[in-house]
Design a protein around this motif. Sequence first.
Motif: not given
Lengths: 231, 243
Positions: A154, A180, A217, A221
């Motif tokens: 992240l 997060s 994540y 991403a």
Amino acid sequence: MSETGFIATCRLVAGKDLHLEWRTWDTSTSSLVFSLVVLVIFNFAFDLATVRELGVGRLVPGVLWSVIAFAAVIGMTRSFQLEQRHETLSALLLSPCDRSAIFFGKFVANLVKILTLELILVPLTAVLFDYDLLAVLWRMAGLLLLHTIGLTALGTLFAAIAVRVGRGEALLATLLFPASTPLFISAVKTTGVLLGTESTTSVADWLTLTAGFDLLYVFLALLTFEVVVER
Amino acid sequence: MEREPPANAIRARGLTRQFASRRAVDGIDLDVPRGQALALFGPNGAGKSTLIQLLTLQLRPTRGSFTIDGLEPRRDGVALRRRLGVLSHQSFLYDDLTAAENLEFFARLYGVDDPRSRCRELLDLVDLGNRGDDRVGSFSRGMQQRVALARALVHDPAILFLDEPFTGLDPDASRKLCATLNRLRGDARTLLLVSHDLAQGIELSDRWIILRSGRIAADGVSAETDAASFESVYFDSLRRARA
């Protein structure tokens, strides 16, 4: 001329970042100095008598993960500022390589840097806050790895956004910390269990949740990096 | 038998890029035959760098389309990028890597066969064969720009985009870079050069275009253009475009 595949691109980008770090110690020095200062301040704020009274498991997880979070922000921002100095990010994007491989290379390099930092910080917290690290060494290592993967995925994505829009650490922290939060709650809870304060019953749930967030994540991403860096 | 005209390396139709309310590139039609060197002139904000960024896939067009060697950006992005080399006023180099490490890194990204010998060959081309092991950060601006040219050529691109490559160079460094670029003109590579130096642009090109407000204001053939009087041609065409 042959095509450079995903793994080869990832290895090249990660290798280049780590080689640059090894040569300059730019990121490591600032992250480490910051972390040491914060740890020493916490150590002064909570003397050993207070730590024993509160319980190591109640205090150390919060201190440790706060330090890791802020040090990670410093490190990850710099990993893209490096690409901004002479617009080398544009040069990377001009190459015929898969953009997600470029992201994954940056992610791997950041992961190695943060894990190396943790390798120094965790024993130091054990010394400063007087707990038996050797008794929980391997479980602590697994726990750090599991939580650092999601945080780094992240953070690397948000660092790219922050640098692309011309903002630095401030934007990264603003984006990273709220997103997060589940990882940090899980990290603090499970580290607390490991250090003997929290109940062990919910550990498996927290670890499953964290593994789920890690996967989410990393894939998020990988999928969005191209959109983030293209204009 | 009449020879077929060369195929176009660049073909753009109605190419437009809008930033908020400002149209940086406004419906440009452009054909650049393979092997031609085209100089782009124009005042600051005319859209020259935006046009280069569009053609090198660094920006997406708001409207219009283009092909590079017949390849379309959306369909053939990877193959298209292999054909492009970009030298900008930014070096695109890592200060803390040596010249050879920089070139080798990019050569490997492009999948160049035998990257080490290619890097040595390119460092010799830009007269830096003896400085390959020095960090780029320790180089003068002129030397950095020559390494940047080597980086742009590392995968032997068919089309080389030069976006104000002489910015910040002293006359000697500028002359050396110009000499290297002149050597490149002989090898059938297509060049697209953005420059504020009119005489240098004319010297390095076969054809020129003047841009103003994102549109083509004038164009001509460099061999038929008198470099000494080109400044008045340039300002006249800008005045006409403004009117």
